[in-house]
Write an enzyme that holds these catalytic residues in place. Structure first.
Site, PDB file in Angstrom:
ATOM      1  N   HIS A 112     -23.482 -21.447  -9.190  1.00 45.15           N
ATOM      2  CA  HIS A 112     -24.386 -22.507  -8.734  1.00 45.15           C
ATOM      3  C   HIS A 112     -25.834 -22.031  -8.625  1.00 45.15           C
ATOM      4  CE1 HIS A 112     -20.393 -23.595  -6.970  1.00 45.15           C
ATOM      5  NE2 HIS A 112     -20.706 -24.755  -7.499  1.00 45.15           N
ATOM      6  N   GLU A 147     -25.689 -25.980  -5.728  1.00 49.30           N
ATOM      7  CA  GLU A 147     -26.540 -26.021  -6.921  1.00 49.30           C
ATOM      8  C   GLU A 147     -27.871 -26.694  -6.625  1.00 49.30           C
ATOM      9  OE1 GLU A 147     -26.910 -28.480 -11.031  1.00 49.30           O
ATOM     10  OE2 GLU A 147     -24.874 -27.824 -10.531  1.00 49.30           O
TER      11      GLU A 147
END
Length: 280
Positions: A73, A125
């Site tokens: 991420h 993310e």
């Protein structure tokens, strides 16, 4: 009953790359810690820990001079700097698609533009992308974008650069683009939804339309897995979201003629096979 497994179910390129980097590090016997869950799958993380890799949740927990694996991420600029200051050797397993977004938002701010990130605000993310900006806006969808614009009408004339969380849905992104094109006078758009994500979602949608039941396999913390389940529920009356074969209760299975199976990008092939074999 006919079982149909979606062709694109399971690991995407970025996840496979991160896991392979972790496994190779473990084979080398190098002292290494994983900063957070490198992918959203408890079973995969457990296997890696059994191979000798340890998980830490904060960069301050990384031992000085230790090798640290950055999750798929990604992490923000401040985390990278803190790790460098501690003398850590960084193995960056950030998905290349996510790294591309980091570069887009940095370039946008260098040009005097304000990044607008379309995605789940607390997702790792999205937090990482925001961590490469000085003043980003994060909106979960068109309704939140509308509220953000209404809070300060001058924002409609700001130079805005829109990017998307890689695992968002096409509808969420398209709705935001439509809203921004209607409301904003100086907006540019970078469609950063992962191609593999779009393909997996479209396959799931088409499969769900032809099945009496859908089984979606993946960790419940996985954003793309939850998105798959949402998409399937739009077309199929019975959708089961499970993490592994043990979660599937066959005694309460409906008598559906066709049952579809799909899996999130963080679901390994061995878990998919276990579910398929149990249902077979």
């Amino acid at each position: 009953m006919t079982l149909i497994l979606a062709r694109s179910a399971g690991f995407c390129y970025g996840v496979r790359r991160a896991v392979e980097m972790a496994e190779e590090t473990a084979r080398q016997g190098r002292p290494c810690v994983m900063l957070g869950s490198i992918i959203h799958n408890t079973d995969v993380i457990r296997r890696l820990e059994e191979q000798g890799l340890r998980t830490v949740e904060r960069p301050e927990e990384v031992p000085a001079g230790c090798t640290v694996l950055i999750r798929s991420h990604g992490e923000g600029r401040a985390v990278h700097q803190l790790l460098a200051d501690r003398g850590a050797e960084i193995l960056d397993a950030t998905c290349p698609n996510v790294t591309h977004i980091h570069k887009v938002v940095q370039q946008a701010e260098a040009q005097g533009r304000r990044p607008v990130i379309v995605g789940t605000p607390d997702h790792p993310e999205v937090l990482a992308i925001a961590g490469w900006c000085r003043s980003p806006a994060v909106v979960s969808g068109a309704e939140e974008l509308e509220r953000w614009l209404q809070e300060d009408p001058e924002r409609r004339d700001f130079p805005l650069t829109f990017v998307s969380q890689t695992t968002s849905t096409r509808k969420i992104w398209d709705d935001c683009v439509k809203k921004a094109k209607k409301e904003c006078t100086n907006a540019e758009f970078f469609d950063t939804i992962c191609g593999a994500t779009s393909k997996r979602q479209e396959e799931a949608r088409q499969l769900a339309q032809t099945c009496g039941m859908m089984v979606v396999i993946g960790d419940r913390k996985s954003s793309n897995t939850r998105r798959l389940a949402e998409i399937c529920r739009e077309a199929c009356p019975d959708v089961r979201l499970i993490e592994r074969a043990a979660d599937l209760d066959l005694s309460h299975m409906p008598r559906a003629e066709r049952v579809g199976i799909t899996a999130g990008a963080s679901t390994p092939a061995w878990i998919i096979k276990e579910v398929y074999d149990k249902m077979s």
